[in-house]
Motif scaffolding. Structure first.
Motif, short mmCIF file in Angstrom:
data_model
loop_
_atom_site.label_atom_id
_atom_site.label_comp_id
_atom_site.label_asym_id
_atom_site.label_seq_id
_atom_site.Cartn_x
_atom_site.Cartn_y
_atom_site.Cartn_z
N ASP A 1 0.85 -1.19 0.00
CA ASP A 1 0.00 0.00 0.00
C ASP A 1 0.89 1.24 0.00
OD1 ASP A 1 -2.29 1.48 -0.07
OD2 ASP A 1 -3.04 0.89 1.89
N THR A 2 0.30 2.37 -0.33
CA THR A 2 1.03 3.64 -0.33
C THR A 2 0.37 4.63 0.60
OG1 THR A 2 -0.25 4.61 -2.14
CG2 THR A 2 1.66 3.26 -2.75
N LEU A 3 1.18 5.56 1.09
CA LEU A 3 0.62 6.61 1.94
C LEU A 3 -0.35 7.48 1.16
CD1 LEU A 3 3.41 8.03 4.31
CD2 LEU A 3 1.34 6.77 4.91
N SER A 4 -0.03 7.74 -0.10
CA SER A 4 -0.91 8.60 -0.89
C SER A 4 -2.30 7.98 -1.04
CB SER A 4 -0.30 8.88 -2.27
OG SER A 4 -0.02 7.67 -2.95
N PHE B 1 4.53 10.31 8.19
CA PHE B 1 5.00 11.25 7.17
C PHE B 1 5.45 12.56 7.82
CE2 PHE B 1 4.33 14.74 4.18
CZ PHE B 1 5.09 14.31 3.11
N ARG B 2 4.65 13.08 8.74
CA ARG B 2 4.97 14.37 9.35
C ARG B 2 6.24 14.32 10.18
NH1 ARG B 2 -0.46 13.97 10.91
NH2 ARG B 2 0.16 13.80 13.11
N GLU B 3 6.43 13.24 10.91
CA GLU B 3 7.53 13.19 11.88
C GLU B 3 8.79 12.53 11.36
OE1 GLU B 3 6.46 11.77 15.71
OE2 GLU B 3 4.87 13.27 15.99
N GLN B 4 8.70 11.77 10.28
CA GLN B 4 9.90 11.05 9.84
C GLN B 4 10.16 11.16 8.34
OE1 GLN B 4 9.97 6.77 10.56
NE2 GLN B 4 12.11 6.94 11.18
N ILE B 5 9.16 10.88 7.52
CA ILE B 5 9.40 10.82 6.09
C ILE B 5 9.68 12.20 5.50
CG2 ILE B 5 8.39 10.19 3.87
CD1 ILE B 5 6.83 8.00 5.33
N ALA B 6 8.80 13.17 5.77
CA ALA B 6 9.00 14.52 5.24
C ALA B 6 10.28 15.17 5.75
CB ALA B 6 7.78 15.39 5.54
N GLY C 1 13.23 14.33 3.82
CA GLY C 1 13.31 14.83 2.45
C GLY C 1 12.59 13.97 1.42
N PHE C 2 11.66 13.11 1.87
CA PHE C 2 10.96 12.24 0.94
C PHE C 2 9.49 12.61 0.83
CE2 PHE C 2 14.50 9.56 2.48
CZ PHE C 2 15.11 9.32 1.26
N GLY C 3 8.86 12.11 -0.23
CA GLY C 3 7.45 12.32 -0.46
C GLY C 3 6.65 11.07 -0.14
N ASP C 4 6.05 10.48 -1.16
CA ASP C 4 5.20 9.31 -0.93
C ASP C 4 6.04 8.10 -0.50
OD1 ASP C 4 2.88 7.86 -0.82
OD2 ASP C 4 2.63 7.67 -2.99
N GLU C 5 5.38 7.21 0.26
CA GLU C 5 6.01 5.97 0.72
C GLU C 5 5.16 4.80 0.28
OE1 GLU C 5 7.42 4.30 5.05
OE2 GLU C 5 5.27 4.53 4.69
N LEU C 6 5.81 3.75 -0.20
CA LEU C 6 5.15 2.49 -0.54
C LEU C 6 5.67 1.43 0.41
CD1 LEU C 6 4.65 1.02 -4.11
CD2 LEU C 6 5.31 -0.44 -2.21
N PHE D 1 9.52 1.72 0.80
CA PHE D 1 10.15 2.34 -0.36
C PHE D 1 9.76 3.81 -0.39
CE2 PHE D 1 9.10 -2.07 -1.28
CZ PHE D 1 10.30 -2.59 -1.76
N MET D 2 10.75 4.70 -0.32
CA MET D 2 10.50 6.14 -0.34
C MET D 2 10.94 6.74 -1.67
SD MET D 2 10.52 5.16 2.92
CE MET D 2 12.24 4.96 3.36
N ARG D 3 10.26 7.80 -2.07
CA ARG D 3 10.65 8.50 -3.29
C ARG D 3 10.68 10.00 -3.05
NH1 ARG D 3 5.84 6.93 -7.36
NH2 ARG D 3 7.61 7.09 -8.78
#
Length: 357
Positions: free
Chosen positions: A97-100, A113-118, A121-126, A142-144
């Motif tokens: 699944d993806t966060l988007s 996303f708010r506390e770690q992924i963003a 420096g990343f956007g969507d996560e799968l 998987f981050m992009r």
């Protein structure tokens, strides 16, 4: 020029080949990475092996990410109430699944996303879970980069197909070689501080730490399974999680079980992690999953190991003797044996015989 469809077919074929390549889990991840990177369009990945029975993470492998904030990742996974978490994906049966998709396109709805992924420096996560034979053998995130946009439906569909084949390869990796009979080791103890860094370890534990070393060892001075066991104990004390033993396989092939408890009974206190050799009863869920036994086959197999005859099994499980025999044929085929004697001997190769309950 190779079409996208042809490239995807080739990738799936390459992943299918991993199941027959005699690879360790880390080798499966390292070979799957280049196969999927361009097709899925990710810029960073974190691979994890799991306790197949509980789904808890037991190792971390990444060449792309800094692990300085790995403790935060552990806390978010154990404590956080977020979308598209690994257990949620597994229960859904989707495989990935993806966060988007999970947030309806509003990524900031995700705590992760708010506390770690963003901030990284990343956007969507799968995320993908690698299930096979009823066990969860691994998972990956998987981050992009943000400028790539969200993962597309076709990329998610490919990830779901790929996850099944990676799961089979990881499942096969768990019975690469038979181990010589070994006596159970005495318990060993590791003491972790409130931040899950190593405080002390007894002599036996010091000798075992290298058995589980992974990419997180440099951050905590202990491998991932110790951190996960301790953090799970902290969550259990707070009432947000039910404690469960953590099964993990050492580099030498021996299975261990980790139990953690808090010395002061508070989440912010130090944690003692006790390492014991896995008993046959504790390792059976993993062994049966590695063979790919169905639920009914597992019930029959357990009674075979307990010494029950065909008639007794049929009566206990409310089936006919002929049905029991059909299940036994399937069990023996999946386990690569020809008889009850060979099956039991194979299951007990690491442990002395005992009555399993």
């Amino acid at each position: 020029m190779t079409s996208r469809r042809e490239a995807e077919r080739r990738a799936i074929s390459d992943l299918q080949d991993l199941a027959n390549a005699g690879l360790t889990a880390s080798d499966v991840f390292r070979q799957a990475d280049p196969v999927l990177r361009d097709l899925l369009g990710f810029d960073a990945v974190c691979w994890h092996a799991n306790d197949p029975a509980t789904g808890l993470v037991t190792s971390v492998l990444t060449d792309d990410l800094e692990l300085d904030d790995f403790r935060q990742a552990v806390q978010l996974e154990i404590w956080g109430d977020d979308v598209a978490r690994f257990p949620e994906i597994r229960l859904s049966g989707r495989g990935a699944d993806t966060l988007s998709r999970a947030t309806g396109g509003v990524l900031h709805r995700s705590l992760r996303f708010r506390e770690q992924i963003a901030p990284a420096g990343f956007g969507d996560e799968l995320r993908a879970v690698f299930d096979a034979g009823g066990g969860m053998w691994g998972c990956a995130a998987f981050m992009r980069a943000p400028d790539r946009g969200p993962y597309r439906p076709g990329e998610l569909a490919l990830a779901r197909r790929a996850a099944r084949h990676v799961g089979v390869a990881l499942q096969r990796s768990q019975h690469l070689e038979a181990q010589a009979a070994q006596k159970p080791l005495p318990p060993a103890v590791v003491l972790l501080g409130p931040d899950n860094h190593l405080l002390s370890a007894d002599e036996r534990a010091e000798g075992l730490l290298d058995e589980f070393a992974d990419d997180s060892t440099a951050i905590f001075s202990v491998p991932t399974p110790f951190v996960m066991a301790a953090e799970q104990a902290r969550a259990a004390v707070s009432g947000s999680r039910t404690p469960a033993p953590l099964r993990v396989r050492g580099r030498g092939g021996r299975w261990f079980v980790l139990h953690a408890s808090l010395l002061r009974g508070r989440p912010e206190g130090p944690a003692a992690v006790v390492i014991t050799s896995a008993s046959p009863a504790e390792i059976m869920p993993v062994v049966f999953a590695s063979y790919g036994l169905t639920h009914r086959e597992r019930e029959v197999a357990l009674r075979v190991v307990q010494g029950n005859g065909t008639g007794d099994i049929a009566q206990a499980l409310c089936m006919t003797p002929l049905t029991v025999q059909d299940h036994l044929k399937s069990i023996f085929t999946k386990a690569g044996v020809r008889s009850r004697r060979e099956f039991v001997a194979q299951l007990l190769v690491v442990h002395p015989p005992e009555v399993w309950t």
